[in-house]
Design an enzyme around this catalytic site. Structure first.
Site, PDB file in Angstrom:
ATOM      1  CB  CYS A 131      -9.895  -8.069  -1.554  1.00 47.34           C
ATOM      2  SG  CYS A 131      -8.127  -8.150  -1.385  1.00 47.34           S
TER       3      CYS A 131
ATOM      4  CE  LYS B  25     -12.078  -3.733   0.086  1.00 44.72           C
ATOM      5  NZ  LYS B  25     -10.667  -3.475   0.100  1.00 44.72           N
TER       6      LYS B  25
ATOM      7  CE1 TYR C 208      -4.667   0.464  -1.389  1.00 44.37           C
ATOM      8  CE2 TYR C 208      -2.689   0.706  -0.064  1.00 44.37           C
ATOM      9  CZ  TYR C 208      -3.304   0.613  -1.298  1.00 44.37           C
ATOM     10  OH  TYR C 208      -2.553   0.667  -2.438  1.00 44.37           O
TER      11      TYR C 208
ATOM     12  CD  GLU D 224     -17.288  13.154 -21.642  1.00 45.08           C
ATOM     13  OE1 GLU D 224     -17.152  13.324 -22.862  1.00 45.08           O
ATOM     14  OE2 GLU D 224     -18.380  13.344 -21.058  1.00 45.08           O
TER      15      GLU D 224
HETATM   16  P1  NDP Z   1      -0.862   0.820   5.620  1.00 44.29           P
HETATM   17  O1  NDP Z   1       0.574   0.514   5.762  1.00 44.29           O
HETATM   18  O2  NDP Z   1      -1.437   1.154   4.317  1.00 44.29           O
HETATM   19  O3  NDP Z   1      -1.249   1.991   6.629  1.00 44.29           O
HETATM   20  C1  NDP Z   1      -0.898   1.954   7.968  1.00 44.29           C
HETATM   21  C2  NDP Z   1      -1.427   3.212   8.626  1.00 44.29           C
HETATM   22  O4  NDP Z   1      -1.184   3.126  10.027  1.00 44.29           O
HETATM   23  C3  NDP Z   1      -0.762   4.476   8.121  1.00 44.29           C
HETATM   24  O5  NDP Z   1      -1.723   5.484   8.019  1.00 44.29           O
HETATM   25  C4  NDP Z   1       0.254   4.773   9.223  1.00 44.29           C
HETATM   26  O6  NDP Z   1       0.469   6.148   9.370  1.00 44.29           O
HETATM   27  C5  NDP Z   1      -0.493   4.286  10.439  1.00 44.29           C
HETATM   28  N1  NDP Z   1       0.414   3.937  11.535  1.00 44.29           N
HETATM   29  C6  NDP Z   1       1.462   3.090  11.493  1.00 44.29           C
HETATM   30  N2  NDP Z   1       2.056   3.034  12.700  1.00 44.29           N
HETATM   31  C7  NDP Z   1       1.366   3.867  13.492  1.00 44.29           C
HETATM   32  C8  NDP Z   1       1.521   4.261  14.858  1.00 44.29           C
HETATM   33  N3  NDP Z   1       2.483   3.768  15.619  1.00 44.29           N
HETATM   34  N4  NDP Z   1       0.638   5.159  15.351  1.00 44.29           N
HETATM   35  C9  NDP Z   1      -0.336   5.676  14.574  1.00 44.29           C
HETATM   36  N5  NDP Z   1      -0.524   5.343  13.285  1.00 44.29           N
HETATM   37  C10 NDP Z   1       0.327   4.453  12.760  1.00 44.29           C
HETATM   38  O7  NDP Z   1      -1.559  -0.443   6.283  1.00 44.29           O
HETATM   39  P2  NDP Z   1      -3.003  -1.040   6.210  1.00 44.29           P
HETATM   40  O8  NDP Z   1      -3.073  -1.864   7.452  1.00 44.29           O
HETATM   41  O9  NDP Z   1      -4.053  -0.014   5.986  1.00 44.29           O
HETATM   42  O10 NDP Z   1      -2.962  -1.956   4.928  1.00 44.29           O
HETATM   43  C11 NDP Z   1      -1.966  -2.974   4.807  1.00 44.29           C
HETATM   44  C12 NDP Z   1      -1.760  -3.349   3.367  1.00 44.29           C
HETATM   45  O11 NDP Z   1      -2.887  -4.060   2.916  1.00 44.29           O
HETATM   46  C13 NDP Z   1      -1.611  -2.162   2.430  1.00 44.29           C
HETATM   47  O12 NDP Z   1      -0.274  -1.814   2.278  1.00 44.29           O
HETATM   48  C14 NDP Z   1      -2.201  -2.667   1.152  1.00 44.29           C
HETATM   49  O13 NDP Z   1      -1.183  -3.166   0.360  1.00 44.29           O
HETATM   50  C15 NDP Z   1      -3.122  -3.784   1.556  1.00 44.29           C
HETATM   51  N6  NDP Z   1      -4.527  -3.395   1.368  1.00 44.29           N
HETATM   52  C16 NDP Z   1      -4.952  -3.026   0.126  1.00 44.29           C
HETATM   53  C17 NDP Z   1      -6.261  -2.653  -0.093  1.00 44.29           C
HETATM   54  C18 NDP Z   1      -6.709  -2.243  -1.443  1.00 44.29           C
HETATM   55  O14 NDP Z   1      -5.999  -2.498  -2.396  1.00 44.29           O
HETATM   56  N7  NDP Z   1      -7.868  -1.601  -1.571  1.00 44.29           N
HETATM   57  C19 NDP Z   1      -7.226  -2.646   1.011  1.00 44.29           C
HETATM   58  C20 NDP Z   1      -6.676  -3.018   2.261  1.00 44.29           C
HETATM   59  C21 NDP Z   1      -5.368  -3.385   2.418  1.00 44.29           C
HETATM   60  P3  NDP Z   1       1.588   6.932   8.532  1.00 44.29           P
HETATM   61  O15 NDP Z   1       0.977   7.260   7.229  1.00 44.29           O
HETATM   62  O16 NDP Z   1       1.823   8.103   9.381  1.00 44.29           O
HETATM   63  O17 NDP Z   1       2.761   6.032   8.430  1.00 44.29           O
END
Ligand code: NDP
Length: 447
Positions: free
Chosen positions: A47, A50, A176, A441
């Protein structure tokens, strides 16, 4: 039986630090083990760095927007190394602040990797340490795709240490992390291609957020390859060559590939089996009070894979300490947790998406939605929109969810989250006087 400590915490990230300090405030003798920089994912490699990079990337848009307000054209130049050094300096400063806070709270910091020997004993380096209660707060780690050449890709962890700015940047994933880094790198001037396996990013968010963020990113110049899979990555003379299958089949060559396909609990080599701590679907199984299958061992944060957000880990950690050491039993409900995607455009959300509400309440859902050009852009000429949406229970009139895409969405939704958490109805929103002129608003003017 007497132990070395009342509480031993494994992992000095957001959850572990907050729990250890709160427990110490009740007079417990507490130690915390960390095998990396103190601060954990959020402060060291998530966080905080980033968000600093989000700020860095936002200037390119602002330079452009200023022209409409009479400012002269500037030829901005950007030094990647300078930004990386500044970000890492701030991260080290914050890590020291965390160390100082632990010391002031009377929590002993032990450097090293802790491994369970039994339910009351851990080994850190040469030391065998015993504790009455043990809290596991070891966080999560990135999961990479299992494809040939994946070793050439990086995870978000390495993004903060790249020696040079990749001019051509590919992101795999639509969550995210993928979305935020695609926007950061685009804002900093890289040519960005985001590869997603579905048609839309940000699965789980309200569909209007998913569509509007993706459309906004495309408008800014991020290239999307939807319904596309990366089959392999090869190192070639002019960069990394990605072989793609699906709708975007073909090859692209880039300077760096970020694999952001999700995260998993970081529980390997912890010796959980020695302590009788149950793992279900790769995460430490916990009851609502964060107690594991072993009555004296608790776990909070991403290693339990409940809602993987920093403030949730902090809340779980404090609730654990209040319950066990403060004798004020309480637990976190995990309802109405606001979250934001620091993309360009930014998005934020609290409560139910429209789809979730319809699944639960069928036709008893009313949706109020508006999309408009924010005043700031009336002079910039940029084609930027704000989307604001309320999901309301038709019977009780309670606002079930609020969603926003646009500038300062995170700052605005934090306030709205208080109202929703208190059970505000649409009438309560309507009875609130607007703060004019603002984008926020519109939340009290929806018809
Ligand atoms: P997420 O679980 O949010 O997203 C993973 C992404 O990878 C999805 O789009 C998923 O696609 C894709 N994916 C998964 N497996 C494959 C595959 N085999 N091939 C292609 N695409 C794939 O994970 P992140 O790593 O982005 O974030 C992890 C966690 O970190 C989040 O859950 C969040 O809680 C936290 N985080 C929060 C932030 C914030 O609050 N601003 C910022 C960064 C992280 P699909 O949708 O199709 O499953």
């Amino acid at each position: 039986m007497s132990y070395d400590y009342d509480l031993f915490v494994i992992g000095a990230g957001s959850g572990g630090v907050s729990a250890s300090r709160r427990a110490a405030s009740y007079g417990a003798k507490v130690a915390i083990a960390e095998n990396d920089l103190v601060g954990g994912t959020c402060v060291i490699r998530g966080c905080v760095p980033k968000k600093l990079m989000v700020y860095a990337s936002s200037f390119s848009h602002l330079y452009q927007d200023a022209l409409g307000y009479g400012w002269g054209k500037v030829e901005p130049s950007f030094e990647w190394q300078k930004m990386i050094e500044a970000v890492n300096k701030e991260v080290r400063r914050l890590s020291q602040v965390y160390i100082d806070m632990l010391e002031k709270s009377g929590v002993e910091l032990i450097h090293g990797k802790a491994v369970f020997l039994d339910a009351h004993t851990v080994q850190v380096g040469e030391r065998k340490i015993t504790a009455d209660k043990i809290l596991i707060a070891v966080g999560g780690e990135a999961v990479k795709l299992d494809i040939p050449g994946i070793e050439y890709s990086i995870t978000s962890r390495e993004m903060f240490h790249l020696k040079e700015q990749p001019k051509r940047f590919a992101v795999i994933g639509g969550g995210y992390i993928a979305v935020e880094f695609a926007c950061i790198m685009h804002g900093l001037g890289s040519e960005v291609t985001q590869i997603i396996r579905r048609d839309l990013i940000l699965r789980g968010f309200d569909d209007d957020i998913r569509k509007d963020v993706q459309e906004g990113m495309i408008k800014h110049g991020v290239k999307f390859l939807t319904e596309t899979r990366v089959e392999k990555i090869e190192k070639k003379e002019d960069g990394l060559e990605l072989t793609l299958a699906g709708k975007g089949a073909g090859k692209i060559t880039v300077d760096a590939v970020l694999c952001a396909t999700g995260r998993q609990p970081n529980i390997k080599e912890l010796g959980l089996e020695n302590a009788g701590v149950e793992v279900v679907n790769g995460a430490i199984a916990v009851k609502p009070d964060s107690c594991t299958s072993q009555p004296n061992i608790y776990a909070v944060g991403d290693c339990t894979n409940r809602v993987n957000l920093t403030p949730v880990a902090i809340a779980q950690g404090r609730a654990f300490a209040d319950t066990v050491f403060g004798h004020i039993p309480r637990y976190i409900t995990h309802k109405n947790i606001p979250s934001a995607v620091f993309a360009q455009p930014e998005a934020a959300t609290v409560g139910m998406s429209e789809a979730e509400a319809r699944e639960k309440l069928g036709d008893n859902v009313i949706v109020y939605r508006t999309k408009f050009r924010p005043m700031f852009h009336s002079l910039t000429g940029a084609d930027e929109k704000v989307m604001i949406k309320l999901v309301v229970d038709r019977v009780t009139e309670r606002v079930l969810g609020a969603h926003m895409v646009g500038k300062d969405a995170a700052e605005i939704i934090q306030g709205i989250a208080i109202a929703i958490n208190m059970g505000a109805t649409k009438k309560d929103f309507d009875n609130t006087i607007a703060l004019h002129p603002s984008s926020a608003e519109e939340f009290v003017l929806l018809r």
